[in-house]
Scaffold this active site. Structure first.
Site, short mmCIF file in Angstrom:
data_model
loop_
_atom_site.label_atom_id
_atom_site.label_comp_id
_atom_site.label_asym_id
_atom_site.label_seq_id
_atom_site.Cartn_x
_atom_site.Cartn_y
_atom_site.Cartn_z
N CYS A 73 1.11 -1.43 0.12
CA CYS A 73 0.47 0.50 -0.10
C CYS A 73 0.74 1.50 -0.52
CB CYS A 73 -0.85 0.11 1.33
SG CYS A 73 -2.07 -1.35 1.78
N HIS A 134 -2.40 6.88 4.21
CA HIS A 134 -1.67 5.75 4.75
C HIS A 134 0.12 6.38 3.84
CE1 HIS A 134 -0.68 1.50 5.18
NE2 HIS A 134 0.16 1.81 6.21
#
Length: 583
Positions: A73, A134
């Site tokens: 990610c 993130h």
């Protein structure tokens, strides 16, 4: 003569309108999390219902060899936003952990990096990120917000600063528990042996150890264990929260109607900017675990909770497309749909239900550079500008979005750094048939794992692996014992000579080629090694944003809407969403 002149004037007017429509369109970038390429109807799935995402394929271009710049990610999203390999920005780890785990880590996307949101904002675009970020939050204090979306060119942020962990949803188990247990076993054993040994030599009289020193030692160990236990007991409150801009609005995050709330925010942003060019990044929490779905979707798919989540995300995509239609914005808007990496095949619930997706025919999944980990959906729709119902089988990258939308916004690409992506529009419009990506470099964290080579004079797509992950169990399709695959040491097998595949004939990466089966074997390796040398020379040393120091939880960076003593609890979202379902 007069008629000819009139026709010329009309043609010029038409061309002017076309040029105007191609200049400064609205941009909507839809990113799923851990979605497998085989989970969508437009990529061959026959049992999951994804009519709205499939509509993007019918009305636009389907990229069949669309590659994420990383199979994890954090680095994949960094590459997406900057158009650069994550190793260039320090967003690729040399340690085992390749993503941010805590909201109070000090690492993040450096302020020196130029994102497409920053470029478009400078060109007058309204910019918003809704959903998962993130890419870090703070650097030195709990309110400097150096890595926050608003510090990277977004005007508006509504979403989750870190990611959607199992630990965020009660009853879904823990991502960390198994790793912590493994990590603590040896230190606890060493500590126990040391204490017993000291007690014995003290008793025998071989060595006099001050009881005060022993007391301090035990106190330090006890305090460390207590802090660790308290932190993970309160993990959900400390790391799983929703923000609007710089303010926490729900801590811990509630999953009730969460997708509806994200969708409502996206629709309202579009409706606020019908007369202004806008950039909307809608970054779904689906289908990263912990899986969730609202009551309207729960139990409705043929694939359990995972399928319910996919179908709910598809509903959300439909809502976004409908609001564009409502305001006559469809022809003025480029819509892109993708996933940050492939499906996480090792995701199995505590009850034994498969919670990971389907990567189709492709090997491996998230955290690996086998095709299942990096070949992701790539759908682009812009009626009247890009081809409808077309398919492009050339290598493309999620890094290509940066130069593509920068050019559409009439923004200059930065001249002081290498941009690894290429403008996709010529491919999407059918003006060219070959990708500009002759080589793509596949990193496992900060380690160069594989190289893809698509020679200009050939249909072959060669892929060379320098090392591969050790699957566990050996005959499986992933690293089930460790939940993800790792990139170094005993977790990998190095290959000399490297493994070679031709993806044009073996997309499943089943049979490595050899000098006996491929006459150009050594020539291909020579060209790839030369490309690696050139690429490596283009890299410069940068601070490692995913070092242990930058990854660790720092209490002084912790965001808390009440106080730590009140367990960081608040909720200004409890009213839920009034968005109506249309199924």
């Amino acid at each position: 003569m007069g008629l000819l002149l009139l026709l010329l004037i009309c043609q010029c007017a038409i061309n002017s309108v076309k040029m105007h429509s191609v200049s400064k369109p609205n941009i909507i970038l839809l990113m799923a999390d851990d979605l497998g390429i085989g989970d969508l109807g437009c990529y061959g799935n026959k049992t999951l219902r994804t009519p709205n995402i499939d509509r993007l394929a019918e009305e636009g271009v389907t990229l069949t060899q669309h590659i994420a710049a990383s199979p994890l990610c954090t680095p994949s999203r960094a590459a997406f936003l900057t158009g650069r390999y994550p190793v260039r920005s320090g967003m690729a780890a040399f340690s085992r952990v390749g993503v941010f785990l805590f909201s109070a880590s000090s690492g993040g996307l450096p302020s020196e990096e130029i994102t497409f949101s920053r470029l478009l904002k400078q060109k007058g675009y309204a910019t918003a990120l809704i959903g998962k970020w993130h890419l870090g939050m703070n650097c030195e204090s709990s309110n400097d917000f150096c890595h926050h979306p608003l510090s990277h060119g977004f005007d508006y942020f509504y979403g989750l600063p870190v990611t959607n962990f199992r630990d965020c949803k009660p009853g879904q188990g823990s991502v960390f528990l198994k790793g912590i247990q493994k990590s603590l076993v040896i230190p606890i054993q060493i500590t126990g042996i040391a204490l017993v040994s000291l007690a014995m030599v003290q008793y025998i009289g071989l060595l006099k150890v001050p009881f005060q020193a022993l007391g301090y030692f035990l106190l330090i160990i006890t305090i460390s264990l207590v802090v660790l236990i308290i932190f993970f007991y309160h993990f959900r409150h400390l790391n799983c929260f929703l923000m609007r801009d710089h303010q926490i609005i729900q801590q811990p995050m509630s999953y009730e109607n969460l997708t509806q709330r994200l969708t409502k925010e996206a629709m309202q942003f579009i409706e606020r900017n019908t007369d202004t060019p806008f950039l909307l990044v809608l970054s779904y929490l689906h289908v990263h675990t912990a899986l969730y779905a609202s009551e309207d979707f729960k139990g409705k798919s043929k694939h359990g909770l995972y399928g319910d989540a996919v179908e709910e995300m598809d509903w959300s995509v439909g809502q976004v497309l409908d609001v564009l239609e409502k305001h006559n914005l469809s022809d003025k808007t480029l819509v892109y749909f993708t996933s940050d990496q492939g499906a996480h095949v090792e995701e199995i619930s505590r009850a034994g239900e498969v919670h990971g997706g389907y990567n189709g025919i492709y090997k491996g999944g998230k955290s690996t550079n086998w095709e299942g980990g990096i070949r992701v959906p790539g759908l682009l729709r812009w009626p009247g500008v890009v081809q409808a119902g077309a398919s492009v089988d050339e290598p493309t990258s999620n890094m290509d979005i940066f130069p593509t939308i920068a050019k559409l916004a009439d923004a200059q690409l930065p001249s002081d750094r290498i941009i690894d992506g290429h403008d996709l529009l010529p491919l999407l419009q059918g003006k060219v048939t070959r990708s500009k990506h002759e080589f793509l470099f596949h990193y496992c964290n900060a380690y160069l794992n594989a190289v893809r080579w698509h020679p200009g004079n050939s249909e072959s797509v060669w892929k060379v692996f320098f090392f591969t992950p050790n699957f566990s169990p050996e005959d499986s399709n992933g690293c089930y014992d460790s939940h993800v695959c790792f990139c170094h040491g005993g977790f990998i097998t190095r290959h000399d000579p490297p493994l070679l595949f031709d993806l044009s004939t073996d997309p499943e990466e089943k049979v490595p080629l050899t000098p006996e089966t491929e006459s150009r074997f050594y020539e291909i390796l020579r060209v790839v090694h030369q490309a690696v040398d050139n690429h490596t020379r283009s890299l410069h040393a940068v601070p490692n944003q995913l070092s242990w120091d930058n990854l660790l939880w720092k209490p002084w960076l912790q965001l808390c809407c009440s106080s730590l003593f009140q367990s960081c609890h608040c909720d200004s979202e409890s009213g839920g969403s009034s968005l109506q379902m249309h199924m």
